[in-house]
Every structure is written in C-alpha cells, then in structure tokens.
Write an enzyme that holds these catalytic residues in place. Structure first.
Site, PDB file in Angstrom:
ATOM      1  N   LYS A 159     -21.307 -22.309  22.772  1.00 29.43           N
ATOM      2  CA  LYS A 159     -20.591 -23.505  22.310  1.00 29.43           C
ATOM      3  C   LYS A 159     -19.298 -23.691  23.098  1.00 29.43           C
ATOM      4  CE  LYS A 159     -22.698 -23.221  17.764  1.00 29.43           C
ATOM      5  NZ  LYS A 159     -22.642 -22.692  16.409  1.00 29.43           N
TER       6      LYS A 159
ATOM      7  N   GLN B 177     -18.317 -20.118  12.392  1.00 33.09           N
ATOM      8  CA  GLN B 177     -19.672 -19.642  12.659  1.00 33.09           C
ATOM      9  C   GLN B 177     -20.225 -18.882  11.452  1.00 33.09           C
ATOM     10  OE1 GLN B 177     -21.500 -20.296  15.572  1.00 33.09           O
ATOM     11  NE2 GLN B 177     -23.169 -19.433  14.379  1.00 33.09           N
TER      12      GLN B 177
ATOM     13  N   ASP C 156     -19.494 -29.708  12.221  1.00 35.87           N
ATOM     14  CA  ASP C 156     -20.796 -29.109  11.904  1.00 35.87           C
ATOM     15  C   ASP C 156     -21.528 -29.953  10.846  1.00 35.87           C
ATOM     16  OD1 ASP C 156     -21.883 -26.959  13.206  1.00 35.87           O
ATOM     17  OD2 ASP C 156     -20.798 -25.438  12.058  1.00 35.87           O
TER      18      ASP C 156
END
Ligand code: NAP
Length: 281
Positions: free
Chosen positions: A53, A97, A120
C-alpha cells in the site's frame, strides 16, 4: 468457449495513471494527498499488505506515512494515535491494518477514525452511506469489483447477481453496490442450501469466501461474468482464488484471474479513495 479475462493489473495501471494525474493537479494547488497506514504487531501477511500500500502511494504521487507499533500497544494508545491523525491536516486517509491484536477492539478503533478520512470504507457511517445511497467511501475490494464490471461496459440492470460471502468488508457491500446498479441480488453464505441451483441462475457471480473451488464449471451459467475475490493457497503453495479458474473459464463469458485480478484493484481503489478524500478537502 473460453472466457475473456478481466485483467486487474492492466485496469489498475489505467486507474493509477489517472490518480497520479489528479494528484499532480492537487499538488499544484498546494495539497499533497496523504495516507496514514497504521500497523500494530508483526503479522507477516499484514506487513506485506502494508508495504504494498505504501509503495503504491509512492508510485502514484501520494504522500504516505507508515506507523508501526509493537503488538503490546494498548487500545488507548492506538485510539490516541487515530485521534492525532484525524486532526493532522497532512493526512487525508487513515488505514488501520486488520487484524489487530486480540486485546484491541477493532470495531472501536475503526469507529474512532473520522468518516471523512475512512478510506477503507469500514466505518459504520461509510457502511450507512452506501446503504442509503449517499456519498461516502466504498470498501476498496467490492469497489474494485464494480470498476472491473464497468471496464467491460457490463450493464447490471435487471441482471441476476449472486454474491457468495456476506462479510462486512466484501460480501455485504458488494451486494449493495450491485443493487445500486439495479441488479437483482442474491447473497449466499455458509448456511445457503443448494448453492449450485442459485449460481446456475446467475449472470454475475462474485465469490468472496476464502475456500478453493467454491465455484466449479458445473455451477456456472454459460456466458456469465465471474469475479473471484478469494485468496487461498493451492497444494503447491501458489496463490489461488475461490473459483476453479481452469474449469470455469471454459463456461464463463468473463472471468477475473488470481493473482492479477481483484487483488491489485483493491489497492488501486484505496489510492482512489485517498485522492478523493484530499479533493473533498
Ligand atoms: P470472511 O469474513 O471469512 O467471509 C467469508 C464468507 O464466506 C462468510 O460470509 C461465510 O459465510 C461464507 N462462506 C463460508 N463457507 C461457505 C460456503 N461453503 N458456501 C458459501 N459461503 C460460504 O472473508 P472475507 O474477508 O469476506 O474474504 C473472503 C475471501 O476474499 C478471502 O479469501 C480473503 O482473503 C479474500 N479477500 C481478498 C481481497 C483482495 O484484495 N483480493 C480483499 C479482501 C478479502 P458465514 O457468514 O455464514 O460464515
């Protein structure tokens, strides 16, 4: 018949080039789109995802900050970091994460992220916005699947879409996105009886289960579009999806491969969401 391949790498390249162009335009206005990635603990898979990412941000002209903490970080400390990032004007998107260590309540942490920076798309406010058709951040994986359908100019109106899997991050938002495009949607899960009878009716199948060979050639209507979200390992340890690719490609009209399908699209949509967060200011 051999299905057309929907190439997630090629499509990602196109979309990332557009992200880079828009990032340059933002920079010219003095705004550098910034993503903060927070990793707690040493989960090896998470370390790879996070690295990918951050690299994708760099390649597309986005600023990224990687914050790494030991697995012993307390929930209160993590919430304090999220709060600081919420206030940081250089950060437009925040990604924590998952999974988090067991002593940290992941739901609480996600809810602490400002919905304006929830790139997200996991915050309840983002899920609610998708549910009622309001602007908000869409979860990257199903958003990427929608872009794949868009890339082949597939008109979902009136089509029967079967989504296998009902997780909050893939299956459920996927079903809502398909519904928003006027498909008739069936959501399947581990309690579904006679999955094959349902998938055989489907014009579009999205498999998001996490088990090999959930979808085999005998379960697919000729010409259907098959999108494989799954990420599994085969007996040789190679990455594979939920779909028996070799068999299904002989029946389907379109199919996404694993690797090289949905995976790269997920990171691409994270870049798109981060850029949009920066554009919204
Ligand atoms: P998850 O939270 O474990 O959800 C799996 C879903 O599959 C559940 O809803 C489960 O039903 C359902 N299921 C399990 N066995 C089934 C069966 N035999 N028939 C029908 N449904 C069944 O997983 P997830 O997070 O959604 O991820 C799914 C897969 O996608 C995983 O392989 C994951 O690694 C992959 N993934 C890939 C990407 C990417 O970027 N490519 C991103 C995210 C996830 P119940 O609800 O009844 O338990």
């Amino acid at each position: 018949m051999t299905a057309h391949i929907i190439d997630g790498i090629a499509l990602s390249k196109q979309l990332r080039a557009d992200v880079a162009k828009r990032a340059t335009a933002l920079r010219a206005r003095g705004v550098v789109p910034g993503l903060a990635v927070v990793l707690v603990g040493e989960n090896p898979a998470s370390q790879v995802y996070v690295r990918n990412k951050v690299k994708a941000c760099e390649d597309s002209g986005l600023h990224s900050v990687l914050e790494r903490y030991p697995a012993t970080l307390s929930e209160a400390e993590l919430l304090a970091r999220v709060d600081a990032l919420n206030r940081d004007p250089a950060i437009h998107g925040i990604l924590v994460q998952l999974p988090l260590p067991a002593h940290i309540d992941a739901h609480k942490v996600i809810e602490a992220i400002s919905p304006a920076k929830d790139v997200d798309g996991f915050h309840v406010a983002s899920a609610g916005a998708l549910m009622v058709g309001q602007p908000g951040f869409w979860p990257c994986t199903p958003y990427g699947c929608m872009k794949m359908l868009e890339s082949i100019n597939y008109d979902l109106k009136g089509k029967h879409a079967v989504v296998i899997g009902r997780s909050n991050i893939v299956g459920k938002p996927m079903a809502l996105m398909l519904l928003q495009k006027n498909a008739t949607v069936t959501i399947c899960h581990s309690g579904t009886q006679n999955l094959k009878a349902l998938t055989l009716q489907a014009d579009v199948v999205v498999a998001a289960v996490g088990k090999r060979n959930v979808l085999t050639a005998d379960m697919v209507k000729p010409g259907a579009v098959v999108i494989d979200v799954g990420m599994n390992r085969n007996d040789e340890g190679k990455l594979c999806g939920d779909v028996d690719f070799d068999g299904v490609k002989e029946v389907a009209g379109w199919i996404t491969p694993v690797p090289g399908g949905v995976g790269p699209m997920t990171i691409t949509m994270l870049l798109v969401n981060t850029l949009e967060a920066a554009e919204r200011g």
